[in-house]
Design a protein around this motif. Structure first.
Motif, PDB file in Angstrom:
ATOM      1  N   THR A 251       0.839  -1.198   0.000  1.00 59.15           N
ATOM      2  CA  THR A 251       0.000   0.000   0.000  1.00 59.15           C
ATOM      3  C   THR A 251       0.873   1.247   0.000  1.00 59.15           C
ATOM      4  O   THR A 251       1.788   1.373   0.822  1.00 59.15           O
ATOM      5  N   ARG A 252       0.609   2.150  -0.930  1.00 57.86           N
ATOM      6  CA  ARG A 252       1.289   3.445  -0.953  1.00 57.86           C
ATOM      7  C   ARG A 252       0.506   4.425  -0.092  1.00 57.86           C
ATOM      8  O   ARG A 252      -0.720   4.423  -0.095  1.00 57.86           O
ATOM      9  N   VAL A 253       1.206   5.288   0.607  1.00 62.63           N
ATOM     10  CA  VAL A 253       0.523   6.232   1.484  1.00 62.63           C
ATOM     11  C   VAL A 253      -0.398   7.151   0.689  1.00 62.63           C
ATOM     12  O   VAL A 253      -1.427   7.613   1.194  1.00 62.63           O
ATOM     13  N   THR A 254      -0.069   7.411  -0.587  1.00 61.58           N
ATOM     14  CA  THR A 254      -0.892   8.290  -1.403  1.00 61.58           C
ATOM     15  C   THR A 254      -2.210   7.643  -1.824  1.00 61.58           C
ATOM     16  O   THR A 254      -3.067   8.316  -2.387  1.00 61.58           O
ATOM     17  N   GLU A 255      -2.374   6.351  -1.572  1.00 64.37           N
ATOM     18  CA  GLU A 255      -3.658   5.703  -1.839  1.00 64.37           C
ATOM     19  C   GLU A 255      -4.652   5.917  -0.709  1.00 64.37           C
ATOM     20  O   GLU A 255      -5.845   5.662  -0.869  1.00 64.37           O
ATOM     21  N   LEU A 256      -4.172   6.356   0.434  1.00 66.05           N
ATOM     22  CA  LEU A 256      -5.048   6.581   1.581  1.00 66.05           C
ATOM     23  C   LEU A 256      -5.795   7.898   1.414  1.00 66.05           C
ATOM     24  O   LEU A 256      -5.358   8.781   0.674  1.00 66.05           O
ATOM     25  N   ASP A 257      -6.922   8.038   2.097  1.00 63.91           N
ATOM     26  CA  ASP A 257      -7.600   9.331   2.043  1.00 63.91           C
ATOM     27  C   ASP A 257      -6.769  10.355   2.822  1.00 63.91           C
ATOM     28  O   ASP A 257      -5.817  10.011   3.526  1.00 63.91           O
ATOM     29  N   ASP A 258      -7.135  11.626   2.671  1.00 63.32           N
ATOM     30  CA  ASP A 258      -6.306  12.693   3.225  1.00 63.32           C
ATOM     31  C   ASP A 258      -6.125  12.565   4.732  1.00 63.32           C
ATOM     32  O   ASP A 258      -5.029  12.761   5.262  1.00 63.32           O
ATOM     33  N   GLU A 259      -7.185  12.226   5.419  1.00 58.85           N
ATOM     34  CA  GLU A 259      -7.111  12.156   6.880  1.00 58.85           C
ATOM     35  C   GLU A 259      -6.195  11.025   7.326  1.00 58.85           C
ATOM     36  O   GLU A 259      -5.340  11.197   8.204  1.00 58.85           O
ATOM     37  N   GLU A 260      -6.350   9.841   6.702  1.00 52.76           N
ATOM     38  CA  GLU A 260      -5.532   8.705   7.100  1.00 52.76           C
ATOM     39  C   GLU A 260      -4.086   8.882   6.655  1.00 52.76           C
ATOM     40  O   GLU A 260      -3.139   8.545   7.379  1.00 52.76           O
ATOM     41  N   GLY A 261      -3.903   9.441   5.433  1.00 52.72           N
ATOM     42  CA  GLY A 261      -2.547   9.697   4.961  1.00 52.72           C
ATOM     43  C   GLY A 261      -1.813  10.661   5.862  1.00 52.72           C
ATOM     44  O   GLY A 261      -0.646  10.450   6.204  1.00 52.72           O
ATOM     45  N   ALA A 262      -2.509  11.721   6.283  1.00 53.08           N
ATOM     46  CA  ALA A 262      -1.897  12.691   7.192  1.00 53.08           C
ATOM     47  C   ALA A 262      -1.574  12.055   8.531  1.00 53.08           C
ATOM     48  O   ALA A 262      -0.543  12.361   9.149  1.00 53.08           O
ATOM     49  N   GLU A 263      -2.408  11.151   8.981  1.00 49.79           N
ATOM     50  CA  GLU A 263      -2.175  10.486  10.261  1.00 49.79           C
ATOM     51  C   GLU A 263      -0.918   9.622  10.198  1.00 49.79           C
ATOM     52  O   GLU A 263      -0.116   9.605  11.138  1.00 49.79           O
ATOM     53  N   PHE A 264      -0.707   8.930   9.077  1.00 51.31           N
ATOM     54  CA  PHE A 264       0.481   8.094   8.947  1.00 51.31           C
ATOM     55  C   PHE A 264       1.752   8.923   8.821  1.00 51.31           C
ATOM     56  O   PHE A 264       2.835   8.469   9.204  1.00 51.31           O
ATOM     57  N   LEU A 265       1.636  10.137   8.291  1.00 57.13           N
ATOM     58  CA  LEU A 265       2.822  10.963   8.114  1.00 57.13           C
ATOM     59  C   LEU A 265       3.084  11.914   9.271  1.00 57.13           C
ATOM     60  O   LEU A 265       4.224  12.332   9.486  1.00 57.13           O
ATOM     61  N   ARG A 266       2.047  12.289  10.013  1.00 57.67           N
ATOM     62  CA  ARG A 266       2.226  13.271  11.085  1.00 57.67           C
ATOM     63  C   ARG A 266       1.817  12.756  12.461  1.00 57.67           C
ATOM     64  O   ARG A 266       2.169  13.353  13.475  1.00 57.67           O
ATOM     65  N   GLY A 267       1.058  11.668  12.496  1.00 58.50           N
ATOM     66  CA  GLY A 267       0.516  11.197  13.756  1.00 58.50           C
ATOM     67  C   GLY A 267       1.552  10.499  14.630  1.00 58.50           C
ATOM     68  O   GLY A 267       2.606  10.051  14.166  1.00 58.50           O
ATOM     69  N   ALA A 268       1.232  10.388  15.914  1.00 61.13           N
ATOM     70  CA  ALA A 268       2.106   9.695  16.860  1.00 61.13           C
ATOM     71  C   ALA A 268       1.941   8.189  16.712  1.00 61.13           C
ATOM     72  O   ALA A 268       0.941   7.695  16.197  1.00 61.13           O
ATOM     73  N   GLY A 269       2.963   7.452  17.150  1.00 58.32           N
ATOM     74  CA  GLY A 269       2.872   6.000  17.164  1.00 58.32           C
ATOM     75  C   GLY A 269       3.160   5.325  15.843  1.00 58.32           C
ATOM     76  O   GLY A 269       2.934   4.123  15.695  1.00 58.32           O
ATOM     77  N   VAL A 270       3.649   6.075  14.836  1.00 57.94           N
ATOM     78  CA  VAL A 270       3.986   5.504  13.529  1.00 57.94           C
ATOM     79  C   VAL A 270       5.476   5.723  13.290  1.00 57.94           C
ATOM     80  O   VAL A 270       5.977   6.847  13.418  1.00 57.94           O
ATOM     81  N   GLU A 271       6.204   4.660  12.948  1.00 64.37           N
ATOM     82  CA  GLU A 271       7.612   4.778  12.594  1.00 64.37           C
ATOM     83  C   GLU A 271       7.732   5.186  11.124  1.00 64.37           C
ATOM     84  O   GLU A 271       7.017   4.661  10.265  1.00 64.37           O
ATOM     85  N   ARG A 272       8.627   6.125  10.833  1.00 68.71           N
ATOM     86  CA  ARG A 272       8.805   6.601   9.463  1.00 68.71           C
ATOM     87  C   ARG A 272      10.298   6.748   9.184  1.00 68.71           C
ATOM     88  O   ARG A 272      11.021   7.362   9.979  1.00 68.71           O
ATOM     89  N   PHE A 273      10.758   6.200   8.064  1.00 66.32           N
ATOM     90  CA  PHE A 273      12.183   6.332   7.759  1.00 66.32           C
ATOM     91  C   PHE A 273      12.411   6.418   6.256  1.00 66.32           C
ATOM     92  O   PHE A 273      11.568   6.008   5.446  1.00 66.32           O
TER      93      PHE A 273
END
Length: 331
Positions: free
Chosen positions: A139-161
Motif C-alpha cells: 500500500t502506498r501512502v498516497t492511496e489513503l484518504d487525506d485524513e488517514e494519509g496525514a495520520e500516517f505521516l504526522r501522527g504519533a505512534g507511527v515509525e517513518r524512515f
C-alpha cells in the motif's frame, strides 16, 4: 420704499444660502463631492464575521494535500506510483523509497512482513506484486484518504524512515545502471554529466528527469518538510545502523535474521553484500568514483548538487572524495 426693496433683496440672497447649508448638513454622506473632513469623520464600527475554528484533523489534511502536491508524479498517479512512501500497517511503519538507494531491498522487506514469500524477486517487488493484473501487494501512502494519509505521516505512534545516499555516488550508480550508455569511455561519461546536470537539480522536480538521478530532495516531501522532520533519515552507506533501527521496531525478528540469501541463508544485513545482491543490480559505484571522475567534472557536479549534499549531510564525505581525487590526479 427703497429700504423695503433692499430687505427683499437681502432675504432673496440669504435664504437660498441657508437652504443650501441645511441640505449639506443633512445629506453630507450622500454628496461625494462634499466629504466630511477627516477630523470630523468618526470611524464606523464593523462587527467581524465569526470564522469557524479549524480542527487539528483539518489542518493535517490540508498539510497532507500540500505535501502530496510537492511529489513527482510517480508518487500520486494510480497507474504508476512505484516510487512512493509505503505503509506497513502491522508495525505500523512508513518507508519512503528513493530510487538508487537500495529501495528494492527495503520494499522487499515490507513484502516479507506482509507474508509475500516472493520478496526476493526484484521483478515482483518492482511491480509491487501486481503482475498479470493482480492487485498490488503493498500500500502506498498516497492511496489513503487525506485524513488517514496525514495520520500516517504526522501522527504519533507511527515509525517513518527514508534512506539517502551520497549524491555524487548516486549519480554514477544511476548512469551505470539506468542510462543505457554504459559501458562507455570516461570521456563519454563526463560529457553526459555536463549535458544532464545543467543547473540546480532541486528545481527540476516537476520536469522529465530520470528518477534514478533526479534530486533526492524531490522525494519524501523534502521540499515541504525538511529531511528529518517527517522521516527519520539514514545514510545508505550505514546499513548496520538502519538494521538496528528496524530490529527495534519490527515485532517479528525472523524477517530480519534469516531468509535473505540467494546462495545461502543469510540475514537482511548480510544480504547487502554484493555477492548476495541480485546479479547486475549492484554497481559498487562508491569504489569507482576515482576511476570515472576527473577533478574538473567532480567539482562541476558537486556545484550543481550542492543543495542536496548540504541538506542530506554529505559535506564531509564529498570533501574526502575531492581530497583523494586531487592527490591522485595532481601531476
Amino acid at each position: 420704499m427703497a429700504a423695503h426693496k433692499a430687505a427683499l433683496v437681502t432675504v432673496g440672497l440669504v435664504l437660498p444660502t441657508l437652504i443650501l447649508l441645511l441640505c449639506v448638513a443633512v445629506f453630507q454622506d450622500t454628496f461625494l463631492f462634499l466629504p466630511r473632513s477627516s477630523v470630523d469623520r468618526a470611524p464606523r464600527s464593523i462587527t467581524p464575521t465569526a470564522q469557524p475554528a479549524t480542527s487539528p484533523e483539518a489542518e493535517r489534511a490540508a498539510w497532507y494535500q500540500t505535501w502530496k502536491r510537492s511529489m513527482p508524479r510517480h508518487y500520486v498517479e494510480p497507474d504508476r506510483g512505484e516510487i512512493a512512501p509505503y505503509v506497513d500497517f502491522v508495525t505500523p511503519l512508513v518507508y519512503c523509497a528513493i530510487p538508487k538507494n537500495a529501495c528494492t531491498q527495503y520494499k522487499g522487506l515490507l513484502f516479507r512482513i506482509k507474508g509475500d514469500m516472493r520478496y526476493l524477486s526484484a521483478a515482483h517487488v518492482h511491480s509491487l506484486g501486481s503482475e498479470r493484473g493482480k492487485p498490488m501487494n503493498i500500500t502506498r501512502v498516497t492511496e489513503l484518504d487525506d485524513e488517514e494519509g496525514a495520520e500516517f505521516l504526522r501522527g504519533a505512534g507511527v515509525e517513518r524512515f527514508a534512506i539517502v545516499r551520497n549524491p555524487v555516488v548516486r549519480v554514477l550508480s544511476g548512469f551505470m545502471d539506468k542510462s543505457g550508455l554504459f559501458p562507455c569511455s570516461r570521456e563519454e561519461f563526463r560529457a553526459w554529466v555536463r549535458r544532464t546536470f545543467v543547473d540546480d537539480m532541486e528545481n527540476k522536480c516537476g520536469v522529465q528527469v530520470n528518477q534514478h538521478w533526479k534530486s533526492q530532495l524531490c522525494f519524501c516531501g523534502f521540499r515541504v518538510a525538511a529531511p528529518g522532520e517527517v522521516f527519520r533519515i539514514f545514510h545508505y552507506e550505514n546499513v548496520d545502523e538502519v538494521v538496528r533501527y528496524l530490529d527495534g521496531v519490527i515485532e517479528d525478528k525472523k524477517v530480519l535474521s534469516t531468509g535473505w540469501g540467494r546462495q545461502r541463508d543469510v540475514s537482511f544485513l548480510e544480504s547487502f553484500s554484493s555477492s548476495q545482491r541480485v546479479k547486475g543490480h549492484t554497481t559498487q559505484a562508491a569504489t569507482k568514483v576515482a576511476e570515472w571522475f576527473d577533478l574538473e567534472t567532480f567539482d562541476y557536479l558537486v556545484n550543481v548538487l550542492r543543495p542536496e549534499i548540504d541538506s542530506l549531510g554529505y559535506q564531509g564525505e564529498i570533501a574526502e572524495i575531492r581530497q583523494h581525487l586531487a592527490s591522485e590526479q595532481t601531476p
